[in-house]
Design a protein around this motif. Structure first.
Motif, PDB file in Angstrom:
ATOM      1  N   THR A 149       2.031  14.924   5.887  1.00 41.64           N
ATOM      2  CA  THR A 149       1.535  15.661   4.730  1.00 41.64           C
ATOM      3  C   THR A 149       2.366  16.930   4.572  1.00 41.64           C
ATOM      4  O   THR A 149       3.023  17.356   5.536  1.00 41.64           O
ATOM      5  CB  THR A 149       0.048  16.021   4.924  1.00 41.64           C
ATOM      6  OG1 THR A 149      -0.091  16.768   6.135  1.00 41.64           O
ATOM      7  CG2 THR A 149      -0.816  14.768   4.976  1.00 41.64           C
ATOM      8  N   LYS A 191       5.372   8.723  11.761  1.00 46.37           N
ATOM      9  CA  LYS A 191       3.954   8.843  11.429  1.00 46.37           C
ATOM     10  C   LYS A 191       3.836   9.497  10.056  1.00 46.37           C
ATOM     11  O   LYS A 191       4.613  10.395   9.714  1.00 46.37           O
ATOM     12  CB  LYS A 191       3.225   9.679  12.471  1.00 46.37           C
ATOM     13  CG  LYS A 191       3.169   9.017  13.847  1.00 46.37           C
ATOM     14  CD  LYS A 191       2.385   9.868  14.830  1.00 46.37           C
ATOM     15  CE  LYS A 191       2.324   9.189  16.198  1.00 46.37           C
ATOM     16  NZ  LYS A 191       1.588  10.016  17.194  1.00 46.37           N
ATOM     17  N   ILE A 192       2.864   9.024   9.287  1.00 45.81           N
ATOM     18  CA  ILE A 192       2.685   9.533   7.931  1.00 45.81           C
ATOM     19  C   ILE A 192       2.456  11.036   7.967  1.00 45.81           C
ATOM     20  O   ILE A 192       1.669  11.552   8.753  1.00 45.81           O
ATOM     21  CB  ILE A 192       1.521   8.812   7.236  1.00 45.81           C
ATOM     22  CG1 ILE A 192       1.865   7.320   7.080  1.00 45.81           C
ATOM     23  CG2 ILE A 192       1.225   9.434   5.870  1.00 45.81           C
ATOM     24  CD1 ILE A 192       0.728   6.475   6.598  1.00 45.81           C
ATOM     25  N   ASN A 196       6.488   8.248  -5.615  1.00 49.54           N
ATOM     26  CA  ASN A 196       6.044   6.918  -6.027  1.00 49.54           C
ATOM     27  C   ASN A 196       6.119   6.737  -7.539  1.00 49.54           C
ATOM     28  O   ASN A 196       6.386   5.634  -8.019  1.00 49.54           O
ATOM     29  CB  ASN A 196       4.625   6.652  -5.526  1.00 49.54           C
ATOM     30  CG  ASN A 196       4.573   6.492  -4.019  1.00 49.54           C
ATOM     31  OD1 ASN A 196       4.166   7.394  -3.314  1.00 49.54           O
ATOM     32  ND2 ASN A 196       5.020   5.356  -3.517  1.00 49.54           N
ATOM     33  N   LEU A 200       1.241  15.206   0.887  1.00 49.62           N
ATOM     34  CA  LEU A 200       1.630  13.997   0.189  1.00 49.62           C
ATOM     35  C   LEU A 200       2.452  14.345  -1.048  1.00 49.62           C
ATOM     36  O   LEU A 200       2.320  15.426  -1.615  1.00 49.62           O
ATOM     37  CB  LEU A 200       0.383  13.195  -0.196  1.00 49.62           C
ATOM     38  CG  LEU A 200      -0.534  12.826   0.987  1.00 49.62           C
ATOM     39  CD1 LEU A 200      -1.739  12.031   0.487  1.00 49.62           C
ATOM     40  CD2 LEU A 200       0.216  12.053   2.052  1.00 49.62           C
ATOM     41  N   PRO A 231       0.842  -1.202   0.000  1.00 48.78           N
ATOM     42  CA  PRO A 231       0.000   0.000   0.000  1.00 48.78           C
ATOM     43  C   PRO A 231       0.875   1.250   0.000  1.00 48.78           C
ATOM     44  O   PRO A 231       1.805   1.355   0.788  1.00 48.78           O
ATOM     45  CB  PRO A 231      -0.797  -0.116   1.305  1.00 48.78           C
ATOM     46  CG  PRO A 231      -0.697  -1.552   1.703  1.00 48.78           C
ATOM     47  CD  PRO A 231       0.631  -2.028   1.196  1.00 48.78           C
ATOM     48  N   LYS A 232       0.571   2.188  -0.881  1.00 51.78           N
ATOM     49  CA  LYS A 232       1.347   3.423  -0.994  1.00 51.78           C
ATOM     50  C   LYS A 232       0.666   4.524  -0.180  1.00 51.78           C
ATOM     51  O   LYS A 232      -0.533   4.764  -0.319  1.00 51.78           O
ATOM     52  CB  LYS A 232       1.472   3.849  -2.464  1.00 51.78           C
ATOM     53  CG  LYS A 232       1.946   2.750  -3.426  1.00 51.78           C
ATOM     54  CD  LYS A 232       3.322   2.229  -3.086  1.00 51.78           C
ATOM     55  CE  LYS A 232       3.883   1.327  -4.184  1.00 51.78           C
ATOM     56  NZ  LYS A 232       3.136   0.075  -4.375  1.00 51.78           N
ATOM     57  N   THR A 233       1.443   5.198   0.654  1.00 47.45           N
ATOM     58  CA  THR A 233       0.896   6.275   1.495  1.00 47.45           C
ATOM     59  C   THR A 233       1.084   7.644   0.864  1.00 47.45           C
ATOM     60  O   THR A 233       0.460   8.612   1.306  1.00 47.45           O
ATOM     61  CB  THR A 233       1.583   6.276   2.873  1.00 47.45           C
ATOM     62  OG1 THR A 233       2.954   6.692   2.713  1.00 47.45           O
ATOM     63  CG2 THR A 233       1.539   4.893   3.514  1.00 47.45           C
ATOM     64  N   GLN A 234       1.970   7.745  -0.127  1.00 48.61           N
ATOM     65  CA  GLN A 234       2.367   9.000  -0.757  1.00 48.61           C
ATOM     66  C   GLN A 234       3.205   9.886   0.168  1.00 48.61           C
ATOM     67  O   GLN A 234       3.480  11.046  -0.163  1.00 48.61           O
ATOM     68  CB  GLN A 234       1.145   9.787  -1.281  1.00 48.61           C
ATOM     69  CG  GLN A 234       0.208   8.999  -2.183  1.00 48.61           C
ATOM     70  CD  GLN A 234       0.864   8.495  -3.450  1.00 48.61           C
ATOM     71  OE1 GLN A 234       1.856   9.033  -3.893  1.00 48.61           O
ATOM     72  NE2 GLN A 234       0.301   7.457  -4.043  1.00 48.61           N
ATOM     73  N   ASP A 235       3.596   9.336   1.329  1.00 53.17           N
ATOM     74  CA  ASP A 235       4.605   9.978   2.183  1.00 53.17           C
ATOM     75  C   ASP A 235       5.940   9.384   1.730  1.00 53.17           C
ATOM     76  O   ASP A 235       6.193   8.189   1.933  1.00 53.17           O
ATOM     77  CB  ASP A 235       4.328   9.660   3.647  1.00 53.17           C
ATOM     78  CG  ASP A 235       5.420  10.169   4.594  1.00 53.17           C
ATOM     79  OD1 ASP A 235       6.516  10.550   4.130  1.00 53.17           O
ATOM     80  OD2 ASP A 235       5.190  10.161   5.813  1.00 53.17           O
ATOM     81  N   GLN A 267       8.094   7.335   4.288  1.00 53.67           N
ATOM     82  CA  GLN A 267       7.413   6.103   4.680  1.00 53.67           C
ATOM     83  C   GLN A 267       7.492   5.066   3.567  1.00 53.67           C
ATOM     84  O   GLN A 267       7.884   3.917   3.788  1.00 53.67           O
ATOM     85  CB  GLN A 267       5.947   6.408   5.009  1.00 53.67           C
ATOM     86  CG  GLN A 267       5.096   5.194   5.362  1.00 53.67           C
ATOM     87  CD  GLN A 267       5.271   4.721   6.782  1.00 53.67           C
ATOM     88  OE1 GLN A 267       5.882   5.411   7.607  1.00 53.67           O
ATOM     89  NE2 GLN A 267       4.737   3.566   7.100  1.00 53.67           N
ATOM     90  N   ASP A 268       7.135   5.475   2.360  1.00 51.84           N
ATOM     91  CA  ASP A 268       7.082   4.524   1.249  1.00 51.84           C
ATOM     92  C   ASP A 268       8.478   4.051   0.849  1.00 51.84           C
ATOM     93  O   ASP A 268       8.670   2.874   0.514  1.00 51.84           O
ATOM     94  CB  ASP A 268       6.367   5.153   0.055  1.00 51.84           C
ATOM     95  CG  ASP A 268       4.872   5.329   0.312  1.00 51.84           C
ATOM     96  OD1 ASP A 268       4.368   4.795   1.307  1.00 51.84           O
ATOM     97  OD2 ASP A 268       4.217   6.017  -0.497  1.00 51.84           O
TER      98      ASP A 268
END
Length: 211
Positions: free
Chosen positions: A122, A119-120, A129, A124, A57-61, A64-65
């Motif tokens: 913003t 923590k994710i 990605n 984003l 799953p991609k978070t767009q952070d 994180q990714d």
């Protein structure tokens, strides 16, 4: 007159065919054996790794990714290196595999530590990605174009180059788009070390490619 002209041509053609047959049938260290990609264990590791990264799953952070993806990507390199230690015979490639395992296990530990406390965030950044996907797709195209021989040392040296290059390109993306000092430091470390390892594999292949 025509018959006299044709005979030398026929003799030349037969001689050329004989030389080509002898060359193609030569069974020595300069000959090239080819193995189907779907029968190659190194390729199977690469494809399994890619499936896991695609399903992530991609978070767009970006931090994180990058960290989550590199844990999976590094594990693929570790699996390939362990196969090299199991089936490979060349001392230099076995030594490289040992170094890759040690370095990438240590980097996985650092990524996991970062993820545990992160923590994710913003805003984003979908551009990360997009660049990561491009690098991984480029890696798999390069893999699929490789001539796979079934020789573990050669296949390891070939496929690991493409694997490393995708890590370098993704790490450059985190240097450009990431927000955290720890992921950027890991990205720079990966770029520096894996560029040197690519050079080592290229030089080894030039001496040991077998054709």
């Amino acid at each position: 007159m025509k018959k006299l002209f044709r005979l030398p041509l026929l003799a030349l053609a037969l001689a050329s065919a004989s030389l080509l047959t002898a060359s193609c049938s030569k069974d020595d260290s300069d000959s090239l054996a080819v193995q189907a990609h779907d029968q190659n264990a190194m390729m199977s590791i690469m494809h399994d790794m890619m499936k896991k990264m695609d399903a992530m799953p991609k978070t767009q952070d970006p931090d994180q990714d990058y960290s989550m993806m590199m844990v999976m990507h590094h594990q693929g390199a570790i699996d390939m290196s362990e196969l090299e230690l199991k089936d490979g015979k060349d001392p230099q490639m076995r030594d490289l595999a040992t170094r890759i395992i040690a370095a990438q296990k240590a980097e996985i530990a650092r990524f996991n530590t970062f993820l545990a406390g992160h923590k994710i965030e913003t805003p984003l950044v979908p551009a990360f990605n997009a660049r990561q996907k491009m690098a991984m797709e480029k890696m798999m195209r390069a893999n699929d174009l490789r001539v796979i021989t079934g020789n573990t040392d050669r296949d390891f040296a070939q496929l690991m180059q493409d694997h490393h290059q995708s890590a370098i390109e993704t790490s450059q993306a985190i240097l450009d788009l990431g927000r955290h000092a720890e992921t950027k430091a890991l990205g720079q470390q990966i770029i520096d070390s894996q560029m040197m390892e690519i050079k080592e594999m290229q030089e080894w292949l030039l001496k040991n490619k077998g054709y």
